[in-house]
Design an enzyme around this catalytic site. Structure first.
Site, short mmCIF file in Angstrom:
data_model
loop_
_atom_site.label_atom_id
_atom_site.label_comp_id
_atom_site.label_asym_id
_atom_site.label_seq_id
_atom_site.Cartn_x
_atom_site.Cartn_y
_atom_site.Cartn_z
N GLY A 1 0.82 -1.20 0.00
CA GLY A 1 0.00 0.00 0.00
C GLY A 1 0.86 1.25 0.00
O GLY A 1 1.87 1.32 0.69
N ARG B 1 0.93 -5.49 -6.12
CA ARG B 1 1.12 -6.75 -5.39
C ARG B 1 1.35 -7.86 -6.40
O ARG B 1 0.79 -7.85 -7.49
CB ARG B 1 -0.08 -7.03 -4.50
CG ARG B 1 -0.38 -5.88 -3.53
CD ARG B 1 -1.48 -6.23 -2.56
NE ARG B 1 -1.93 -5.06 -1.80
CZ ARG B 1 -1.32 -4.57 -0.73
NH1 ARG B 1 -0.22 -5.17 -0.29
NH2 ARG B 1 -1.78 -3.52 -0.10
N ASP C 1 5.47 -5.06 6.00
CA ASP C 1 6.03 -6.36 6.36
C ASP C 1 5.97 -7.36 5.21
O ASP C 1 6.88 -8.17 5.03
CB ASP C 1 5.36 -6.93 7.61
CG ASP C 1 3.85 -7.09 7.47
OD1 ASP C 1 3.29 -6.62 6.45
OD2 ASP C 1 3.23 -7.68 8.36
N THR D 1 4.38 2.65 5.57
CA THR D 1 2.99 2.21 5.71
C THR D 1 2.29 3.12 6.70
O THR D 1 2.87 3.47 7.74
CB THR D 1 2.89 0.75 6.19
OG1 THR D 1 1.53 0.49 6.59
CG2 THR D 1 3.79 0.46 7.36
N ASP E 1 0.00 2.29 8.59
CA ASP E 1 -0.51 1.49 9.72
C ASP E 1 0.38 1.57 10.97
O ASP E 1 -0.09 1.26 12.07
CB ASP E 1 -0.66 0.03 9.30
CG ASP E 1 -1.59 -0.14 8.12
OD1 ASP E 1 -2.49 0.70 7.95
OD2 ASP E 1 -1.41 -1.11 7.35
N ASP F 1 2.65 -0.45 11.91
CA ASP F 1 2.53 -1.78 12.51
C ASP F 1 3.80 -2.62 12.36
O ASP F 1 3.75 -3.84 12.44
CB ASP F 1 1.36 -2.54 11.89
CG ASP F 1 1.50 -2.73 10.38
OD1 ASP F 1 2.41 -2.11 9.78
OD2 ASP F 1 0.71 -3.49 9.80
N ARG G 1 -5.29 -1.72 9.26
CA ARG G 1 -5.23 -3.18 9.09
C ARG G 1 -5.47 -3.85 10.44
O ARG G 1 -6.51 -3.63 11.04
CB ARG G 1 -3.89 -3.59 8.47
CG ARG G 1 -3.93 -4.91 7.74
CD ARG G 1 -2.68 -5.19 6.93
NE ARG G 1 -1.46 -5.12 7.71
CZ ARG G 1 -0.29 -5.59 7.29
NH1 ARG G 1 -0.19 -6.14 6.10
NH2 ARG G 1 0.77 -5.50 8.05
N LYS H 1 -24.68 15.80 27.68
CA LYS H 1 -23.78 15.78 26.52
C LYS H 1 -24.61 15.64 25.25
O LYS H 1 -25.46 14.77 25.14
CB LYS H 1 -22.79 14.62 26.66
CG LYS H 1 -21.64 14.66 25.66
CD LYS H 1 -20.63 13.57 26.01
CE LYS H 1 -19.49 13.56 25.03
NZ LYS H 1 -18.71 14.80 25.01
N GLU I 1 -10.30 -0.49 11.74
CA GLU I 1 -10.88 -1.42 10.77
C GLU I 1 -10.62 -2.88 11.13
O GLU I 1 -11.36 -3.77 10.71
CB GLU I 1 -10.36 -1.13 9.37
CG GLU I 1 -8.87 -1.37 9.19
CD GLU I 1 -8.41 -1.11 7.76
OE1 GLU I 1 -9.26 -0.88 6.88
OE2 GLU I 1 -7.18 -1.16 7.52
#
Length: 319
Positions: free
Chosen positions: A11, A72, A103, A125, A127, A129, A171, A213, A222
């Protein structure tokens, strides 16, 4: 080493272009030839490779996405595909490769290194991660995109006295949701690593309603599941007027932040240094503002961990 290659894979992330720029200009500064590989590992196997000059990366540091494109490839995951890729690089005289991605991209780079072709990974990325680095290229920009979007959503949530569930990317990691939740003062942050019970989220919403409130913001990673489904459950349980926004791929676009541009420049340059020293099979990263490197096996065998202190702080501040 006199000739290296660079590609982007997986990505796209804001700052990838800044990393490509750093690789190309650092290599040329040290009188190395540098070749850009277009369309990731798929383009590598096809020989979609072109020599890059200083002008090839002019005026790209501020651009999102990647000028080398990304794709990909299932074929590259095979032994045959990897051998074809190596033969293509040998054809161009390329002696080392820098892979900018996540990764999955690093697993491909690791396979090439195991076959005797040195590769260095640069974490790109949104993410965030990847173990072994405090931040990945693109995370800061994506975070600021989310923060800006949630600020705007809060305006309309206030005007109409609504509850909003906002689904963000990441992810299987909750970093984007957690950081955005803390930055936006969300009432609840729902992440894969530490799932707040649905009952607890509902109880918090009802407590807020009792004290007057008028609106609430829930940020959902996600990796948990569908924001639409979660929002429907919230409305059914609380009878509150509830809306859902799925931010989607807007989070992957846009001009990279100053931090991402600097991070990409530092990591890209370090990757070139490692190849010049004859080192392969490693990923560069940033830890405590120091540029470091780790063997692929060290990071690919580990699981990314969330900052639980930040998670607890988010809960404490959203009472």
């Amino acid at each position: 080493m006199k000739r290296i290659g660079v590609l982007t894979s997986g990505g796209d992330a804001p700052g990838m272009n800044a990393a490509v720029r750093a690789v190309v200009r650092k290599a040329i500064f040290h009188e190395l030839d540098v070749y850009g590989v277009y369309n990731g590992f798929e383009g590598l196997m096809e020989g979609n490779i072109k020599k890059m000059e200083l002008g090839s990366v002019g005026d790209i540091i501020q651009r999102g996405g990647t000028i080398l494109y990304s794709a990909r490839s299932m074929d590259f995951k095979t032994d045959k595909g990897q051998k074809i890729a190596i033969e293509q690089m040998k054809k161009f005289g390329i002696e080392g490769l820098i892979v900018i991605g996540g990764d999955g991209s690093f697993r491909g780079a690791q396979k090439l290194t195991e076959k005797g072709f040195p590769c260095i990974g640069v974490p790109g990325t949104i993410d965030n991660d990847i173990p072994g680095t405090d931040y990945t290229i693109g995370f800061d920009t994506a975070l600021n995109t989310i923060v800006d979007a949630v600020d705007k959503i809060r305006d309309t949530a206030t005007s109409h006295e609504r509850t909003y569930v906002i689904e963000v990317m990441g992810r299987d990691a909750g970093d984007l949701a957690l950081w955005a939740g803390l930055a936006n003062g969300a009432e609840s942050v729902i992440i894969p690593e530490k799932q707040e019970s649905f009952e607890s989220v509902v109880a918090k919403l009802k407590r807020g309603q009792v004290r007057g409130k008028k609106h609430s913001i829930i940020i959902l990673a996600e990796g948990i599941g569908s924001g639409m489904d979660y929002g429907k459950r919230i409305e059914e349980e609380t009878k509150m007027d509830t809306r859902v926004t799925v931010l989607g791929h807007i989070q992957r676009g846009g001009s990279p932040s100053g931090y991402d541009r600097v991070l990409a420049s530092r990591l890209g340059a370090k990757a070139v240094d490692l190849l010049m020293d004859g080192i392969g099979g490693r990923m560069v990263g940033i830890q405590n503002n120091v540029v470091v490197s780790h063997d692929f096996s060290e990071i690919l065998d580990k699981k990314h961990e969330i900052n639980m202190n930040m998670y607890e702080l988010s809960n404490q501040l959203s009472i």
